[in-house]
Design a protein around this motif. Structure first.
Motif, PDB file in Angstrom:
ATOM      1  N   LEU A  89       0.828  -1.202   0.000  1.00  0.00           N
ATOM      2  CA  LEU A  89       0.000   0.000   0.000  1.00  0.00           C
ATOM      3  C   LEU A  89       0.866   1.258   0.000  1.00  0.00           C
ATOM      4  O   LEU A  89       1.961   1.264   0.568  1.00  0.00           O
ATOM      5  N   PRO A  90       0.364   2.359  -0.597  1.00  0.00           N
ATOM      6  CA  PRO A  90       1.114   3.629  -0.601  1.00  0.00           C
ATOM      7  C   PRO A  90       0.929   4.387   0.718  1.00  0.00           C
ATOM      8  O   PRO A  90       0.258   5.415   0.777  1.00  0.00           O
ATOM      9  N   LEU A 111      -4.257  10.146   0.377  1.00  0.00           N
ATOM     10  CA  LEU A 111      -4.315   8.765  -0.097  1.00  0.00           C
ATOM     11  C   LEU A 111      -5.296   7.908   0.699  1.00  0.00           C
ATOM     12  O   LEU A 111      -5.446   6.723   0.420  1.00  0.00           O
ATOM     13  N   LEU A 112      -5.954   8.502   1.675  1.00  0.00           N
ATOM     14  CA  LEU A 112      -6.805   7.753   2.586  1.00  0.00           C
ATOM     15  C   LEU A 112      -7.889   6.961   1.864  1.00  0.00           C
ATOM     16  O   LEU A 112      -8.060   5.765   2.098  1.00  0.00           O
ATOM     17  N   GLU A 113      -8.628   7.591   0.971  1.00  0.00           N
ATOM     18  CA  GLU A 113      -9.722   6.902   0.286  1.00  0.00           C
ATOM     19  C   GLU A 113      -9.206   5.728  -0.540  1.00  0.00           C
ATOM     20  O   GLU A 113      -9.766   4.631  -0.503  1.00  0.00           O
ATOM     21  N   GLU A 114      -8.117   5.952  -1.268  1.00  0.00           N
ATOM     22  CA  GLU A 114      -7.533   4.869  -2.074  1.00  0.00           C
ATOM     23  C   GLU A 114      -7.112   3.696  -1.200  1.00  0.00           C
ATOM     24  O   GLU A 114      -7.397   2.526  -1.506  1.00  0.00           O
ATOM     25  N   VAL A 115      -6.460   3.988  -0.088  1.00  0.00           N
ATOM     26  CA  VAL A 115      -5.989   2.935   0.808  1.00  0.00           C
ATOM     27  C   VAL A 115      -7.169   2.176   1.416  1.00  0.00           C
ATOM     28  O   VAL A 115      -7.178   0.943   1.455  1.00  0.00           O
ATOM     29  N   LEU A 116      -8.182   2.898   1.865  1.00  0.00           N
ATOM     30  CA  LEU A 116      -9.357   2.233   2.438  1.00  0.00           C
ATOM     31  C   LEU A 116     -10.058   1.356   1.401  1.00  0.00           C
ATOM     32  O   LEU A 116     -10.498   0.241   1.722  1.00  0.00           O
ATOM     33  N   ASN A 120     -10.552  -2.637   1.832  1.00  0.00           N
ATOM     34  CA  ASN A 120     -11.893  -3.226   1.797  1.00  0.00           C
ATOM     35  C   ASN A 120     -12.001  -4.416   0.853  1.00  0.00           C
ATOM     36  O   ASN A 120     -12.949  -5.196   0.955  1.00  0.00           O
ATOM     37  N   THR A 121     -11.047  -4.575  -0.052  1.00  0.00           N
ATOM     38  CA  THR A 121     -11.073  -5.730  -0.963  1.00  0.00           C
ATOM     39  C   THR A 121     -10.376  -6.948  -0.363  1.00  0.00           C
ATOM     40  O   THR A 121     -10.433  -8.030  -0.945  1.00  0.00           O
ATOM     41  N   LEU A 122      -9.723  -6.773   0.788  1.00  0.00           N
ATOM     42  CA  LEU A 122      -8.963  -7.867   1.380  1.00  0.00           C
ATOM     43  C   LEU A 122      -9.861  -8.796   2.188  1.00  0.00           C
ATOM     44  O   LEU A 122     -10.537  -8.370   3.132  1.00  0.00           O
ATOM     45  N   GLU A 123      -9.830 -10.060   1.834  1.00  0.00           N
ATOM     46  CA  GLU A 123     -10.588 -11.061   2.573  1.00  0.00           C
ATOM     47  C   GLU A 123      -9.866 -11.334   3.891  1.00  0.00           C
ATOM     48  O   GLU A 123      -8.648 -11.536   3.911  1.00  0.00           O
ATOM     49  N   GLY A 124     -10.605 -11.287   4.978  1.00  0.00           N
ATOM     50  CA  GLY A 124     -10.018 -11.550   6.279  1.00  0.00           C
ATOM     51  C   GLY A 124      -9.918 -10.326   7.168  1.00  0.00           C
ATOM     52  O   GLY A 124      -9.522 -10.441   8.330  1.00  0.00           O
TER      53      GLY A 124
END
Length: 138
Positions: A89-90, A111-116, A120-124
């Motif tokens: 992540l950046p 970069l907050l929105e991009e990182v979130l 949110n796409t990460l399973e787990g």
């Protein structure tokens, strides 16, 4: 001297002055005159091979340059996969911690929105909490 200093977030351009001038459609000499004026006004710092935009320039451009903190709770069985994804992540820093949360992420506010969205796409990922820094006390 170090105790009186403060850390700065710097946005650096490493393109050559020739390539920047070409992109802007001006001569290198004209670009140098503009850079000198922007440096005098406190918007830039320049040196051999770099141009740094100062906090003042970032604010003028309407970009927030604040900081945010994201805390995560993750499923133990997915932690290695998530750690690997977070390392790409950046962000400023990613900390694996003990306690009631598993990960603390330090990110630049622009970069907050991009990182979130990527988190949110990460399973787990069980839970995310986000805190935007409004003031640095020390």
């Amino acid at each position: 001297m170090f105790k009186k200093s403060k850390p700065l977030r710097v946005f650096t351009v490493t393109d050559t002055q020739s390539s920047i001038a070409k992109e802007l459609g001006i001569s290198r000499q004209a670009l140098n005159m503009h850079l000198k004026k922007l440096r005098e006004l406190g918007f830039l710092r320049t040196g051999r091979g770099f141009i740094d935009l100062t906090e003042r320039a970032v604010q003028l451009l309407g970009r927030q340059s604040g900081e945010a903190i994201i805390v995560l709770r993750i499923e133990p069985s997915k932690r290695l996969h998530i750690y690997s994804a977070l390392s790409n992540l950046p962000v400023e820093k990613v900390y694996r911690v003990t306690g009631d949360v598993d990960v603390i992420i330090h990110v630049s506010q622009p970069l907050l929105e991009e990182v979130l969205n990527r988190i949110n796409t990460l399973e787990g990922v069980r839970e995310t909490r986000t805190y935007v820094v409004i003031e640095t006390i020390k």
